[in-house]
Design a protein around this motif. Structure first.
Motif, PDB file in Angstrom:
ATOM      1  N   ALA A  65       0.818  -1.215   0.000  1.00  0.00           N
ATOM      2  CA  ALA A  65       0.000   0.000   0.000  1.00  0.00           C
ATOM      3  C   ALA A  65       0.850   1.262   0.000  1.00  0.00           C
ATOM      4  O   ALA A  65       0.396   2.319   0.435  1.00  0.00           O
ATOM      5  N   GLY A  66       2.085   1.158  -0.499  1.00  0.00           N
ATOM      6  CA  GLY A  66       2.922   2.338  -0.654  1.00  0.00           C
ATOM      7  C   GLY A  66       2.611   3.056  -1.952  1.00  0.00           C
ATOM      8  O   GLY A  66       1.636   2.730  -2.647  1.00  0.00           O
ATOM      9  N   PRO A  67       3.427   4.050  -2.335  1.00  0.00           N
ATOM     10  CA  PRO A  67       3.160   4.791  -3.567  1.00  0.00           C
ATOM     11  C   PRO A  67       3.031   3.909  -4.804  1.00  0.00           C
ATOM     12  O   PRO A  67       2.135   4.123  -5.630  1.00  0.00           O
ATOM     13  N   ALA A  68       3.895   2.889  -4.952  1.00  0.00           N
ATOM     14  CA  ALA A  68       3.818   2.034  -6.138  1.00  0.00           C
ATOM     15  C   ALA A  68       2.493   1.287  -6.184  1.00  0.00           C
ATOM     16  O   ALA A  68       1.859   1.192  -7.241  1.00  0.00           O
ATOM     17  N   GLY A  69       2.055   0.744  -5.049  1.00  0.00           N
ATOM     18  CA  GLY A  69       0.799   0.011  -5.010  1.00  0.00           C
ATOM     19  C   GLY A  69      -0.401   0.901  -5.260  1.00  0.00           C
ATOM     20  O   GLY A  69      -1.329   0.524  -5.992  1.00  0.00           O
ATOM     21  N   LEU A  70      -0.404   2.103  -4.678  1.00  0.00           N
ATOM     22  CA  LEU A  70      -1.544   2.993  -4.858  1.00  0.00           C
ATOM     23  C   LEU A  70      -1.598   3.563  -6.271  1.00  0.00           C
ATOM     24  O   LEU A  70      -2.682   3.731  -6.834  1.00  0.00           O
ATOM     25  N   PHE A  71      -0.448   3.839  -6.866  1.00  0.00           N
ATOM     26  CA  PHE A  71      -0.464   4.267  -8.264  1.00  0.00           C
ATOM     27  C   PHE A  71      -0.939   3.134  -9.172  1.00  0.00           C
ATOM     28  O   PHE A  71      -1.628   3.374 -10.169  1.00  0.00           O
ATOM     29  N   HIS A 109      -8.442 -12.173 -10.395  1.00  0.00           N
ATOM     30  CA  HIS A 109      -7.944 -12.488 -11.736  1.00  0.00           C
ATOM     31  C   HIS A 109      -6.424 -12.370 -11.814  1.00  0.00           C
ATOM     32  O   HIS A 109      -5.776 -13.099 -12.565  1.00  0.00           O
ATOM     33  N   ALA A 110      -5.873 -11.415 -11.067  1.00  0.00           N
ATOM     34  CA  ALA A 110      -4.437 -11.130 -11.169  1.00  0.00           C
ATOM     35  C   ALA A 110      -3.938 -10.526  -9.865  1.00  0.00           C
ATOM     36  O   ALA A 110      -4.715 -10.027  -9.045  1.00  0.00           O
ATOM     37  N   VAL A 111      -2.612 -10.573  -9.710  1.00  0.00           N
ATOM     38  CA  VAL A 111      -1.966 -10.001  -8.534  1.00  0.00           C
ATOM     39  C   VAL A 111      -0.821  -9.100  -9.007  1.00  0.00           C
ATOM     40  O   VAL A 111      -0.002  -9.503  -9.842  1.00  0.00           O
ATOM     41  N   VAL A 112      -0.773  -7.889  -8.467  1.00  0.00           N
ATOM     42  CA  VAL A 112       0.343  -6.968  -8.706  1.00  0.00           C
ATOM     43  C   VAL A 112       1.118  -6.844  -7.400  1.00  0.00           C
ATOM     44  O   VAL A 112       0.573  -6.406  -6.378  1.00  0.00           O
ATOM     45  N   TYR A 113       2.393  -7.219  -7.416  1.00  0.00           N
ATOM     46  CA  TYR A 113       3.236  -7.086  -6.230  1.00  0.00           C
ATOM     47  C   TYR A 113       3.982  -5.751  -6.298  1.00  0.00           C
ATOM     48  O   TYR A 113       4.720  -5.488  -7.246  1.00  0.00           O
ATOM     49  N   ALA A 114       3.755  -4.930  -5.275  1.00  0.00           N
ATOM     50  CA  ALA A 114       4.429  -3.625  -5.175  1.00  0.00           C
ATOM     51  C   ALA A 114       4.982  -3.506  -3.759  1.00  0.00           C
ATOM     52  O   ALA A 114       4.654  -2.581  -3.016  1.00  0.00           O
ATOM     53  N   VAL A 115       5.832  -4.459  -3.398  1.00  0.00           N
ATOM     54  CA  VAL A 115       6.253  -4.621  -2.009  1.00  0.00           C
ATOM     55  C   VAL A 115       7.546  -3.870  -1.674  1.00  0.00           C
ATOM     56  O   VAL A 115       8.008  -3.917  -0.536  1.00  0.00           O
ATOM     57  N   GLY A 116       8.122  -3.173  -2.619  1.00  0.00           N
ATOM     58  CA  GLY A 116       9.270  -2.320  -2.318  1.00  0.00           C
ATOM     59  C   GLY A 116      10.538  -3.093  -2.006  1.00  0.00           C
ATOM     60  O   GLY A 116      10.686  -4.270  -2.334  1.00  0.00           O
ATOM     61  N   ALA A 117      11.448  -2.396  -1.358  1.00  0.00           N
ATOM     62  CA  ALA A 117      12.745  -2.967  -0.971  1.00  0.00           C
ATOM     63  C   ALA A 117      12.906  -2.744   0.524  1.00  0.00           C
ATOM     64  O   ALA A 117      13.257  -1.652   0.967  1.00  0.00           O
ATOM     65  N   ALA A 118      12.619  -3.778   1.297  1.00  0.00           N
ATOM     66  CA  ALA A 118      12.432  -3.612   2.738  1.00  0.00           C
ATOM     67  C   ALA A 118      13.708  -3.701   3.561  1.00  0.00           C
ATOM     68  O   ALA A 118      13.692  -3.391   4.746  1.00  0.00           O
ATOM     69  N   THR A 119      14.796  -4.142   2.977  1.00  0.00           N
ATOM     70  CA  THR A 119      16.027  -4.283   3.759  1.00  0.00           C
ATOM     71  C   THR A 119      17.114  -3.374   3.178  1.00  0.00           C
ATOM     72  O   THR A 119      16.957  -2.787   2.119  1.00  0.00           O
ATOM     73  N   ASP A 120      18.211  -3.292   3.913  1.00  0.00           N
ATOM     74  CA  ASP A 120      19.309  -2.445   3.462  1.00  0.00           C
ATOM     75  C   ASP A 120      20.506  -3.297   3.063  1.00  0.00           C
ATOM     76  O   ASP A 120      20.604  -4.464   3.436  1.00  0.00           O
ATOM     77  N   LYS A 121      21.415  -2.708   2.318  1.00  0.00           N
ATOM     78  CA  LYS A 121      22.657  -3.391   1.969  1.00  0.00           C
ATOM     79  C   LYS A 121      23.645  -3.267   3.126  1.00  0.00           C
ATOM     80  O   LYS A 121      23.655  -2.278   3.848  1.00  0.00           O
ATOM     81  N   ALA A 154       5.483  -4.032  -9.669  1.00  0.00           N
ATOM     82  CA  ALA A 154       5.606  -2.587  -9.855  1.00  0.00           C
ATOM     83  C   ALA A 154       6.458  -2.036  -8.716  1.00  0.00           C
ATOM     84  O   ALA A 154       6.541  -2.623  -7.638  1.00  0.00           O
ATOM     85  N   GLY A 155       7.090  -0.897  -8.958  1.00  0.00           N
ATOM     86  CA  GLY A 155       7.892  -0.259  -7.916  1.00  0.00           C
ATOM     87  C   GLY A 155       9.269  -0.876  -7.793  1.00  0.00           C
ATOM     88  O   GLY A 155       9.816  -1.436  -8.737  1.00  0.00           O
ATOM     89  N   TRP A 156       9.851  -0.779  -6.609  1.00  0.00           N
ATOM     90  CA  TRP A 156      11.239  -1.199  -6.408  1.00  0.00           C
ATOM     91  C   TRP A 156      11.442  -2.693  -6.579  1.00  0.00           C
ATOM     92  O   TRP A 156      12.527  -3.118  -6.975  1.00  0.00           O
ATOM     93  N   ILE A 157      10.454  -3.509  -6.292  1.00  0.00           N
ATOM     94  CA  ILE A 157      10.611  -4.950  -6.504  1.00  0.00           C
ATOM     95  C   ILE A 157      10.709  -5.252  -7.999  1.00  0.00           C
ATOM     96  O   ILE A 157      11.251  -6.279  -8.414  1.00  0.00           O
TER      97      ILE A 157
END
Length: 546
Positions: free
Chosen positions: A114-120, A195-207, A443-446
């Protein structure tokens, strides 16, 4: 009286579409759009109509006569873009969103995140009649990094949430918050229900840095530190020892600048924001007087954006200095190096807190018994490879910086998504135009890695949704099994839509409660920072409502 973009904006192109004379660039479809640090208004063709200000969701546009002294450099910055990037075609741009004529039957799509990528992504879907978008998130609150990543002293940027509220008010939109895919329900459950799934889960960890001592107490990720001061439920109750005069941030991107500003800010100023109460109390007691940002490469390769550097340079009660200037670097090489050279020439003011932008320096190891006591660093020199890329190579010899807090800020990294392929090297899900396979999209960082800005997700989501709609129109998506969502192992017989989910009304109840608490203190909001208090704020609303 030309209008001026005054900071790193969300770059969602709303102002571009609103402008009747096509004077805001780079526009969608032009080189640089979605990758440029910001958009720019051409002062020669702007007709002073103000349409852009109405369209901008974060109030980034102002008439040049209304600029503050700190914003005046943006006037030159906007004009310089057109000197270096002339746009011969001044044909006014009229963009009419394409509306699909979909096959008979309702299209139901799950959006995970539900971040920016998911809401867009949800917004792109709901532009077409007959589409339902259900947005899932493991947290009880939406908006992702717009809520828990944007620095509290950047309240203007957080105004993008007004746009998100418009998106979530559309017919066909619903939330399932507090539901984690992989724990409460599975990827297969979602495909049975939609019918479909859009994953917009971002990048949750750091390097990680991969150096000795990185796991000592007092060594942490800037990602976690940002989540702490923003009141993210995962990190809000962490503790940081700020009983040290010097903090070191390894990295020099925008997040590193955010951390440096918060560590050196006047707590009374922060008290007027939505910063976590726990973090505010810790910062009031902080002994940090200096924050050093280390960059392996030189000023010309600094990762922060020019608008964020301008904002840093405008701070009046904190000194900003520059160290580690290459002998062969022309200060006038770019706008960024020009500004950095002016900062390097400043005379420090006795008694002020200080932010040091130190280049050509690489971390070697952290030392201390159980907690960080010092950081050993080495000088570097720049080497240009045959492909033009610039690397920093150690020159030998070390120096010790005494410090009790070291925060690494060297990039985000996504986690694998259960049930989806994963590219370990790039930390993304392999795809073509956002399509992993018919019925599964990203969509998004993933999808693209941790690059771009809030508005970059709009273009990214559009591409993925177009692929999804192509598949639906071609009959490549399986029909959902209504009421057939899988069951959880923890609660047999409970469908995916009944897993204690919070809907839109529940989120609105939380939002009202936070805003009311903030109004009583003269703040935008006072955040609830744990899952239990968030759910209590939503108790008046039936949990399964959307």
């Amino acid at each position: 009286m030309p209008y001026v973009v005054t900071r790193s904006c969300c770059a969602d192109a709303s102002c571009v579409l609103a402008c009747p004379v096509n004077c805001i660039h780079p526009a969608p479809g032009e080189p640089g759009f979605a990758t440029a640090e910001m958009l720019y208004v051409d002062p020669l063709t702007c007709v002073d109509c103000g349409a852009c200000t109405t369209a901008c969701p974060v109030d980034a546009l102002k008439p040049h006569t209304a600029l503050s002294s700190a914003e005046l450099p943006f006037l030159e910055l906007n004009a310089t873009y057109y000197k270096e990037n002339p746009h011969a075609d001044r044909t006014p741009m009229y963009v009419v969103p394409r509306q699909r004529v979909l096959p008979a039957g309702e299209l139901s799509v799950a959006v995970v995140g539900a971040g920016p990528a998911g809401l867009f992504a949800a917004d792109e879907l709901l532009r077409h009649p007959g589409v339902r978008a259900t947005v899932y998130d493991r947290l009880p609150t939406p908006y992702g990094l717009a809520r828990a990543g944007v620095a509290p002293d950047h309240q203007d940027t957080k105004q993008v949430t007004q746009l998100f509220r418009t998106i979530e008010s559309q017919p066909g939109f619903s939330y399932r918050l507090g539901v984690e895919v992989g724990t409460h329900l599975t990827h297969a459950d979602l495909l049975r229900e939609h019918h479909a799934v859009v994953y917009a889960v971002g990048a949750a960890t750091d390097k990680r840095l991969g150096i000795e001592g990185e796991d000592l107490r007092g060594s942490a990720s800037a990602t976690d530190f940002v989540a702490w001061y923003n009141g993210h439920p995962d990190r809000a109750h962490d503790a940081y020892d700020l009983d040290t005069e010097r903090a070191v941030v390894i990295g020099n991107g925008n997040v590193a600048l955010d951390v440096a500003r918060i560590l050196t800010a006047d707590p009374d100023v922060l008290a007027r924001t939505d910063i976590s109460d726990r973090a505010l109390a810790a910062l009031r007691a902080s002994k940090v007087r200096e924050v050093v940002l280390l960059g392996r490469r030189g000023p010309a390769q600094a990762a922060f954006t020019l608008p964020e550097l301008l904002a840093l340079a405008a701070i009046e009660d904190v000194d900003v200095s520059v160290e580690g200037w290459p002998d062969d670097l022309d200060p006038a090489a770019t706008e960024k190096t020009r500004l950095l050279s002016r900062l390097a020439a400043r005379t420090p003011v006795e008694g002020r807190r200080r932010i040091v932008l130190r280049f050509l320096t690489s971390p070697v190891r952290l030392t201390g018994d159980t907690s960080v006591r010092a950081l050993e660093v080495t000088a570097t020199a720049l080497h240009t490879d045959e492909d033009g890329s610039v690397r920093a190579l150690p020159t030998g010899g070390t120096q010790v910086l005494e410090t009790g807090l070291v925060l690494r800020s060297v990039g985000y990294r996504a986690r694998p998504v259960p049930g989806l392929p994963f590219d370990e090297a790039g930390a993304t899900v392999p795809h073509e135009g956002g399509r992993v396979e018919p019925g599964v999209y990203v969509a998004g960082w993933i999808k693209r890695g941790p690059t771009g800005f809030i508005g970059t997700n709009k273009t990214c989501a559009h591409e993925s949704v177009e692929s999804l709609l192509d598949d639906f129109a071609a009959g490549r998506l399986a029909r959902p099994v209504r009421g057939g969502a899988g069951t959880t192992t923890a609660a047999p017989g409970v469908t995916a839509l009944e897993v204690d989910a919070l809907g839109l009304d529940a989120w609105r109840a939380i939002d009202r409660a936070e805003r009311a608490a903030g109004e009583a203190q003269g703040r935008p909001r006072v955040k609830f920072t744990d899952t239990e208090s968030l759910r209590r704020a939503a108790q008046a609303v039936p949990a399964s409502r959307g």
